[in-house]
Scaffold this active site. Structure first.
Site, PDB file in Angstrom:
ATOM      1  N   ILE A  85     106.418  49.329  55.689  1.00  0.00           N
ATOM      2  CA  ILE A  85     105.998  48.965  57.041  1.00  0.00           C
ATOM      3  C   ILE A  85     106.393  51.290  57.358  1.00  0.00           C
ATOM      4  CG2 ILE A  85     106.703  47.298  57.686  1.00  0.00           C
ATOM      5  CD1 ILE A  85     109.988  47.843  58.261  1.00  0.00           C
ATOM      6  N   ASP A  86     105.954  51.472  58.533  1.00  0.00           N
ATOM      7  CA  ASP A  86     105.630  52.405  58.637  1.00  0.00           C
ATOM      8  C   ASP A  86     106.186  53.319  59.138  1.00  0.00           C
ATOM      9  OD1 ASP A  86     103.233  52.276  59.358  1.00  0.00           O
ATOM     10  OD2 ASP A  86     103.114  51.273  61.811  1.00  0.00           O
ATOM     11  N   ARG A  87     106.724  54.367  58.711  1.00  0.00           N
ATOM     12  CA  ARG A  87     107.867  55.153  58.733  1.00  0.00           C
ATOM     13  C   ARG A  87     108.814  55.119  60.041  1.00  0.00           C
ATOM     14  NH1 ARG A  87     107.833  61.328  56.574  1.00  0.00           N
ATOM     15  NH2 ARG A  87     110.416  62.401  56.833  1.00  0.00           N
TER      16      ARG A  87
END
Length: 234
Positions: A85-87
Site C-alpha cells: 500500500i502507499d507510503r
C-alpha cells in the site's frame, strides 16, 4: 589516478535490515504468514524512498530476532510482502515467511480470491449513497501518478471500485471502498476524478494545506478489511 572508496556508491548489504527497528503491529501470525497493520509514513520497500526503515526490513528484523530467518545462510528465499500500500496509507499488508506461502498469496491475489476493503474520509461525497466507480487508468512512472479516463484509451486499464457512504458528519463523509481491480492509486485517483478527493491527499487533492491544518498530514485512507476466500481441500 586514485579515487577514495567513499565516492563510489556502495552495494546494499543483505544485512542492512538489521539497522531497522523490529516494531510491528501484528494482526495475525502463524508459521507461514504475517498480517501487519502498517502505520502511515512508513514505506513498504526501500525503492520508495524509505531508506533502511521500511516495512519489509522491519519484517526481516522481526523474523531474524525470532530466529525464523537466517539471512547469512539462507540462499534461496527471503521473506517477502505479498501486497503493498502507499507510503502514507495505513492498514493491512500481508507478508510470507516461506516460498510456498508467497506462492499461495500471489495466486489468491491473481485469481481474485481476496476481498480487500478500505475506509476513507472526504469532504465532498458521490451523488449516490452507494455505487461503482468504473474508469480507465494509466500509470505515469516518471511522475508517480495515475491518469483517469472515462473512455477506453490506448495504454489505459480498467479500474473498478465499489463504494458505500457509511456516515456523514457535517461536511465530512466516511466511505467504505471495495477494490475489484488493483491499479496504482486506484481509490485516490478515482475519488479525485469525481471531485471527492481524500482528505490529506497531497497528490490528488487540491486543499492539502487546509487538510493538514485540520489534522490530516497524510491521506485519510486505511486498508481495514481482508477476507481470504479459500476453499477447503477434501
Amino acid at each position: 589516478l586514485y579515487i577514495n572508496d567513499e565516492f563510489f556508491e556502495k552495494e546494499p548489504s543483505k544485512m542492512d535490515f538489521l539497522l531497522a527497528p523490529s516494531t510491528l503491529d501484528i494482526i495475525f501470525e502463524d508459521q507461514n504468514v504475517l498480517i501487519i497493520n502498517k502505520p502511515p509514513a512508513l514505506a513498504v520497500h526501500d525503492f520508495e524512498g524509505g531508506g533502511v526503515d521500511t516495512l519489509i526490513n522491519r519484517v526481516l528484523k522481526y523474523l531474524y530476532d525470532k530466529k525464523e530467518y537466517d539471512a547469512e545462510n539462507e540462499a534461496s528465499f527471503v521473506p517477502a510482502l505479498a501486497n503493498r500500500i502507499d507510503r502514507n496509507t495505513c492498514g493491512i499488508v500481508n507478508a510470507a515467511k516461506n516460498a510456498e506461502a508467497l506462492r499461495a498469496l500471489n495466486s489468491a491475489i491473481k485469481e481474485h480470491r481476496l476481498t480487500k476493503k478500505y475506509l476513507c474520509l472526504t469532504k465532498n461525497a458521490p451523488k449516490l449513497k452507494s455505487g461503482t466507480l468504473s474508469f480507465y487508468m494509466k500509470k505515469l512512472e516518471d511522475k508517480k501518478i495515475s491518469l483517469v479516463s472515462e473512455k477506453r484509451k490506448e495504454g489505459y486499464k480498467t479500474a473498478i471500485t465499489d463504494y458505500k457512504i457509511l456516515k456523514k458528519q457535517g461536511e465530512f463523509n466516511l466511505i467504505e471502498l471495495t477494490l475489484k481491480t488493483g491499479r496504482t492509486h486506484q481509490i485516490r485517483a478515482s475519488l479525485a476524478h469525481i471531485g471527492c478527493a481524500i482528505l490529506g491527499d497531497g497528490k490528488y487533492g487540491t486543499t492539502f494545506a487546509q487538510d493538514k491544518a485540520l489534522g490530516f498530514p497524510y491521506q485519510a485512507l486505511c486498508s481495514y478489511f481482508l477476507k481470504f476466500n479459500f476453499e477447503e481441500s477434501s
